[in-house]
Write a protein that holds these residues in place. Structure first.
Motif, PDB file in Angstrom:
ATOM      1  N   HIS A 191       0.849  -1.215   0.000  1.00  0.00           N
ATOM      2  CA  HIS A 191       0.000   0.000   0.000  1.00  0.00           C
ATOM      3  C   HIS A 191       0.876   1.254   0.000  1.00  0.00           C
ATOM      4  CE1 HIS A 191      -4.110   1.602   1.672  1.00  0.00           C
ATOM      5  NE2 HIS A 191      -3.524   2.512   0.898  1.00  0.00           N
ATOM      6  N   HIS A 237      -4.981   6.552  -5.320  1.00  0.00           N
ATOM      7  CA  HIS A 237      -6.436   6.622  -5.290  1.00  0.00           C
ATOM      8  C   HIS A 237      -6.992   6.638  -6.721  1.00  0.00           C
ATOM      9  CE1 HIS A 237      -6.835   7.142  -1.005  1.00  0.00           C
ATOM     10  NE2 HIS A 237      -5.953   8.123  -1.012  1.00  0.00           N
ATOM     11  N   ASP A 267       0.599   2.120   3.897  1.00  0.00           N
ATOM     12  CA  ASP A 267      -0.302   3.181   3.413  1.00  0.00           C
ATOM     13  C   ASP A 267       0.465   4.505   3.383  1.00  0.00           C
ATOM     14  OD1 ASP A 267      -2.505   4.552   2.489  1.00  0.00           O
ATOM     15  OD2 ASP A 267      -3.753   4.197   4.258  1.00  0.00           O
ATOM     16  N   HIS A 298     -12.613   1.745   0.620  1.00  0.00           N
ATOM     17  CA  HIS A 298     -11.306   1.688  -0.064  1.00  0.00           C
ATOM     18  C   HIS A 298     -10.881   0.227  -0.256  1.00  0.00           C
ATOM     19  CE1 HIS A 298      -9.807   5.994   1.103  1.00  0.00           C
ATOM     20  NE2 HIS A 298     -11.001   5.996   0.547  1.00  0.00           N
ATOM     21  N   HIS A 326      -7.397  -1.305   4.981  1.00  0.00           N
ATOM     22  CA  HIS A 326      -7.541  -0.844   6.385  1.00  0.00           C
ATOM     23  C   HIS A 326      -8.940  -1.107   6.938  1.00  0.00           C
ATOM     24  CE1 HIS A 326      -9.115   2.650   4.182  1.00  0.00           C
ATOM     25  NE2 HIS A 326      -7.917   2.934   3.703  1.00  0.00           N
ATOM     26  N   GLU A 362      -5.767   1.998  -5.249  1.00  0.00           N
ATOM     27  CA  GLU A 362      -6.684   1.912  -4.112  1.00  0.00           C
ATOM     28  C   GLU A 362      -7.975   2.558  -4.578  1.00  0.00           C
ATOM     29  OE1 GLU A 362      -5.730   4.194  -0.548  1.00  0.00           O
ATOM     30  OE2 GLU A 362      -6.982   2.866   0.664  1.00  0.00           O
TER      31      GLU A 362
HETATM   32 ZN    ZN Z   1      -7.497   4.287   2.138  1.00  0.00          ZN
END
Ligand code: ZN
Ligand code: ZN
Length: 245
Positions: A9, A44, A207, A77, A155, A69
Motif C-alpha cells: 500500500h 487513489h 499506506d 477503499h 484498512h 486503491e
Molecule cells: Zn485508504
C-alpha cells in the motif's frame, strides 16, 4: 522457500494527498533502503504511475504490484492489483469510465500529477481522484477477478473509508484475496471482535503518503520468489506459500 518483505500500500505524488516528494525514483530508493522485496503501488482511483515504478524497481530487484486503491460508491477503499500492463490498462479504462467528473481543486486537495523518472511533470489528472467511483464493492470485486487481479479491502479496522465503517461488517460471500489491517491493531485484537473472519488472510501495510513511511510497515510472505503469482499463492496459502501474520 524464503521470507520476503511485502508492503502492498503506497501512494505516489499522483494521489492528491500524496506528498510531492513521492516520485517514482524516490519511492524505489526508499523501498530499497528499507529492504522491501515487493511493493504495491496503490494511488487513489488511478494506476498511471505503476508501470514506471515497476520499470525503475526492476533494476533494484524489487517486485512491483501494479494497481490502485479504489473508492467504491459505498466509500469503501479497496486495493486492486494486476499482473500485466495489458490488464492494468483495461482496469484504468474501467476507472476512467466510472470516476465522476468532479474537477480537482489542487489548493484544497493537492496536486494529481504524473511524472517521469527525471521528476518532470508529464500531465495533471483533471478529475478529483478521491471521489467514489460509480460502482459498488461487488461490481468492483467482479471486475478485478475478471482480470485475474487481487482484491484486498483496505484498512478494514479503520473507522472511516473501510468496508466495516461503511457496511458495518464484511459480507462472508464477498470474494476477497486478503483483508488489510492498519498498523494500529494486531490480528488477535481484531479477530476477538470479528471471529467470523478467522479463516481470512490478513496483511498490514504502510499506506505511505510521505517518503519516510514507504516500507515502514510490511508483512512477511513465505514464497519461492518475489512475483505476482507467488504473492497470489501466499495469500491463498497454497503449496507451502503463506503469509506470516
Ligand atoms: Zn485508504
Ligand atoms: Zn491509501
Amino acid at each position: 522457500m524464503k521470507t520476503f518483505r511485502v508492503d502492498l500500500h503506497t501512494h505516489t505524488v499522483l494521489s492528491p494527498c500524496g506528498d510531492l516528494e513521492m516520485s517514482p525514483v524516490n519511492i524505489v530508493e526508499k523501498a530499497k533502503e528499507r529492504g522491501i522485496d515487493v511493493l504495491g503501488i496503490s494511488d487513489h482511483n488511478s494506476t498511471l504511475h505503476a508501470p514506471l515504478i515497476k520499470k525503475l524497481a526492476a533494476k533494484e530487484n524489487i517486485e512491483i504490484m501494479m494497481g490502485a486503491e479504489v473508492t467504491t460508491k459505498e466509500e469503501v477503499h479497496c486495493l486492486c492489483f494486476f499482473e500485466t500492463e495489458e490488464k492494468l490498462v483495461v482496469f484504468q479504462k474501467y476507472l476512467d469510465k466510472h470516476l465522476p467528473h468532479i474537477a480537482n481543486d489542487s489548493d484544497k486537495f493537492g496536486y494529481q500529477v504524473v511524472v517521469n523518472e527525471e521528476e518532470e511533470i508529464l500531465n495533471e489528472v483533471e478529475w478529483l481522484l478521491i471521489s467514489g467511483i460509480n460502482q459498488s464493492i461487488d461490481q468492483l470485486e467482479k471486475k478485478v477477478h475478471e482480470l485475474d487481479g487481487l482484491f484486498i479491502p483496505a484498512h478494514v479496522n479503520k473507522m472511516q473509508d473501510s468496508i466495516i465503517s461503511q457496511l458495518g461488517f464484511i459480507p462472508i460471500d464477498l470474494n476477497v484475496d486478503a483483508l488489510e489491517l492498519t498498523r494500529h491493531i494486531s490480528k488477535e485484537a481484531f479477530l476477538k471482535k470479528n471471529a467470523y473472519l478467522k479463516n481470512k488472510t490478513f496483511i498490514k501495510s504502510s499506506d505511505a503518503h510521505c517518503i519516510d513511511l514507504v516500507g515502514e510497515v510490511y508483512t512477511e510472505f513465505i514464497m519461492k520468489e518475489a512475483n505476482f503469482n507467488e504473492v497470489k499463492m501466499a495469500l491463498r496459502n497454497q503449496e507451502g506459500r503463506k503469509v506470516n501474520f
